[in-house]
Structures are given as C-alpha cells and as structure tokens.
Enzyme design. Structure first.
Site, short mmCIF file in Angstrom:
data_model
loop_
_atom_site.label_atom_id
_atom_site.label_comp_id
_atom_site.label_asym_id
_atom_site.label_seq_id
_atom_site.Cartn_x
_atom_site.Cartn_y
_atom_site.Cartn_z
N LYS A 1 -15.66 8.62 -12.19
CA LYS A 1 -14.40 8.59 -12.94
C LYS A 1 -14.39 7.34 -13.83
O LYS A 1 -14.31 6.22 -13.35
CB LYS A 1 -13.19 8.54 -12.01
CG LYS A 1 -11.86 8.53 -12.78
CD LYS A 1 -10.77 7.83 -12.02
CE LYS A 1 -9.54 7.60 -12.87
NZ LYS A 1 -9.76 6.65 -13.99
N GLU B 1 -5.36 -14.04 -11.63
CA GLU B 1 -6.36 -13.62 -12.60
C GLU B 1 -5.66 -13.21 -13.90
O GLU B 1 -4.86 -12.27 -13.91
CB GLU B 1 -7.19 -12.46 -12.05
CG GLU B 1 -8.35 -12.07 -12.93
CD GLU B 1 -9.21 -10.99 -12.32
OE1 GLU B 1 -10.43 -10.99 -12.56
OE2 GLU B 1 -8.67 -10.13 -11.59
#
Length: 422
Positions: free
Chosen positions: A114, A321
C-alpha cells in the site's frame, strides 16, 4: 521457483527501473515535490542498488545443520513468512518501496503493498515494471488507498506480516491490530528526534554544512533528520551564526530546476503543521535566526529554511518531530551531560557526532541509544547497512543481511538416525 530465479527477477526489475530512471524521477518529483536532482541522483540509484543487493541474497540465505545431542540428524530451513503487507510513506516513495520489496521477494514471499495516498504514482508504475520483469501473477500486488486500506491489511487474518514505515502513532495501531487478530509479525520504522552532537574540536565549516544537510535534506521530511543539534558551548555562538547564514542561502523553488535545493512540502496539511510548530517555538522563547515563515512571492506549500537558537530541552520543538525544514540549535557543556540529554527522548532512530577525537566519539557512540550513529557524516545510508530504531522509533531492521530475518520463519527438522558416527 528456484531461489536463483527469484534473484534473476529482482535483477531484471532493477534493470527496468534503471531504463526508466528519468521517467520515474520525474514522476516522483511531480508527486512528492522533492527536487528532481535528488529524485534522479539519490532516490532512484539507491533503490536500484537495493534491489540488486537483495537479488544477490536470493540463493544465499539458508539454514544450518546442528550437532544436536542424541541420535538425531538436525537441520533448519528458512521458509517464507507468507503474505506480507507493506505500507510505505510519502517522503521516499520509491526508495521505501525498494527497501520493502527486496528482502521480501528474495526470501520467497508474496506482497500486498500500500503506497501513501499522497504519493501513489511511482508505486503503480513500478507495478507495471514488475509485470514486465516476469514475476508470476499475484506475487506483487499494489493496493492504493487511504488509511482505511492500511488498517484493513493490518487487521486481515490472511496477512502473515506487516512492514510499516511512517508515524509512531500509526505504528502503535498496527502493533495493536496484530495483537487483536492473528499475531502477525510486525516490523516498524517510525519517527525520530535525532540528536546531532557537535564537539568544539570539529571542523567548523564541515560540521555546519553537514548538520545543515542532516536536517534540511528532503525538505526536512526525513525520519532520521538531525533535528536536535547539540553544539558545545565554546563554539555555540559561531555555529549559530554560520548555520543561519547557510540556511538563508539555501535555494528554494521549482523542484524541476536543477539548481533547486528545496522544493515544497508534500501538501498543505504538512506545511501548516510545520508553521504551527515554528510559532510554538517562538511562543516558548526560542529565537529564530533564519526563516520562520512562508517565502514571499513563491506559490506552493513552501516553508523557509528555519533555524532556532536558544532552544531548551523541554520546548515542544525539541520534543516533537516537526518533519520539516526547521533546525534547532541546543547548547551543551560536558559529554556525560549531552549523552543524558540526547537520550532523553521517546525516540531512538539515529544520532550524529562531529569530532576529531576518536576516543570521545567512541565514548558517545557507546552511550547513545539509537539504531544508527554517524560519526563525522550524516544520512549515510546503503543497502548493506541495517537501519532501524530503538524505543518508539520502532523495531526490526531494514537493509543488510539483518533484513532477511524479518521475512523468514525458521523450521527445525529433527530426524531419528540409528547411529551417529560424528
């Protein structure tokens, strides 16, 4: 199929990608926004090398004969795990696809891959090349879709393994899905907040440039980016000044221009997240010395190369992050102090050290909890070297011989013999 034939097919796929390198690089840049020069000179060559590396392993991974006690002949077989769901991210679509395909196909597995919904084009084109290379039908299947598609694969009872690269939050959901279904094997390569430690004896020009590259590479959209740059107190002010100057010179613009160093972020959502975290950094007291906003007169999802000074460990920009072109410069004084502070993170994907003193380098290497530690370099990756993280940066390793174990089951075969003669 003979193992050597699997290797031959992987070599053939690599050759076809090399044949179509210009088209694939153009498609990658169109889809992702990264500079074409990077797609062509970095992502494609590294992906091709990766497939060739694992093609060579196809007929060289095998079991052992074991001197078991008693009158038995004992050996092990390395068998394919089975159906592998591979879910890849949008920041390095071609390269991450190669990292997943190579070891899985070399060891005889079948794949349902995917691609990220933001960047599916190159995966679909490579699926055509897989067919052209001669892989049997059903061995490699590319299944585009949104997050629900990935969730479907993670929860499917007929999937034997999931390999995922992406956010830590999604990685947790995949791990949970495995536990709630058939305990499928899971390898995760997740987020990072990697420390990059600059000692006072480092070559200043080289350290500034390499730390710049270690953060701003791929528009900062890199899981192992050196996003916490710890600079020794003695050189901190000069390092800040030089880093700001370098960021201001970074060429931003049309990613198809060969002089462009930085293209747009992948989409509006990512751009707005980055700008929001920049504002949070300012609100919490960090000082912007370069960038900090969208560039004027440049349409698209661009963010200026941004450098923060006076960053404290407890600030949001030093903990979360950002995944964008935002460098945080943090002051430190002692080695033991910086080891403790560098490790004070939920993540442990990578780290960097810049020094001319190898004793100090080795001391830091041994103290840092990170899957990869670079010394006097950054972002040096290759098919031969394993890559993966500690803590919430995931588990399992990609690349190198270590990656093969992710895709094989070990079967012990124990045969009774009438008499041992050894």
């Amino acid at each position: 199929m003979d193992a050597s034939d699997r290797g031959r097919l992987l070599y053939r796929l690599a050759d076809l990608m090399e044949r179509d390198q210009v088209y694939l690089a153009s498609l990658e840049t169109l889809d992702n926004g990264k500079p074409y020069s990077m797609s062509y000179n970095v992502d494609l060559p590294f992906a091709i090398k990766n497939l060739r590396y694992f093609a060579g392993w196809a007929d060289k991974t095998h079991g052992k004969t074991i001197p078991m006690d008693g009158e038995f002949f004992t050996y092990t077989r390395h068998e394919p795990v089975g159906v592998c769901a591979q879910i890849i991210p949008w920041n390095f679509p071609i390269l991450m696809m190669a990292w997943k395909l190579g070891p899985a196909l070399a060891t005889g597995n079948t794949i349902v891959l995917k691609p990220a919904e933001q960047t599916s084009l190159t995966a679909l084109y490579i699926a055509q090349l897989v067919k052209e290379a001669g892989f049997p039908e059903g061995v490699v299947n590319v299944l585009p879709g949104m997050g629900e598609t990935g969730a479907f694969l993670a929860n499917h009872q007929d999937v034997d393994k999931v390999a995922f690269t992406g956010s830590t939050d999604v990685g947790k959901l995949i791990q949970l899905a495995s536990g709630n279904t058939n305990l499928k094997r899971v390898t995760l390569e997740l987020g990072g907040k990697s420390p990059n430690i600059i000692l006072a004896d480092a070559d200043m020009d080289y350290a500034v440039e390499t730390a710049h590259f270690g953060l701003f590479f791929n528009m900062g959209q890199c899981c192992c980016a050196g996003s916490r740059t710890f600079v020794e107190d003695k050189i901190y002010d000069e390092f800040v000044e030089r880093s700001a100057e370098r960021a201001k010179k970074r060429a931003i613009g049309n990613p198809f221009e060969l002089t462009t160093e930085q293209g747009p972020q992948v989409n509006q959502e990512q751009m707005e997240k980055i700008l929001g975290l920049i504002k949070t950094g300012q609100d919490q007291g960090a000082k912007i010395v370069a960038g900090g906003k969208r560039p004027e007169g440049l349409p698209g999802y661009f963010v200026e190369p941004t450098v923060f000074a006076d960053v404290q460990d407890n600030m949001t920009i030093a903990r979360e992050e950002i995944f964008g072109p935002v460098q945080q410069l943090i002051r430190f004084k002692k080695l033991d102090e910086v080891i403790e502070r560098a490790n004070n993170s939920d993540y442990g994907l990578a780290a960097g050290i810049f020094t001319k003193d190898l004793d100090k380098a080795n001391y830091l290497v041994n103290g840092l909890r990170a899957g990869t530690v670079w010394v006097n370099t950054y972002n040096a990756l290759a098919a031969q070297a394993p890559f993966g993280g500690y803590k919430m940066s995931g588990h399992g390793r990609e690349n190198g011989e270590y990656a093969l174990s992710n895709y094989t089951e070990v079967k012990s075969v124990i045969i009774k013999v009438p008499q041992k003669n050894s």
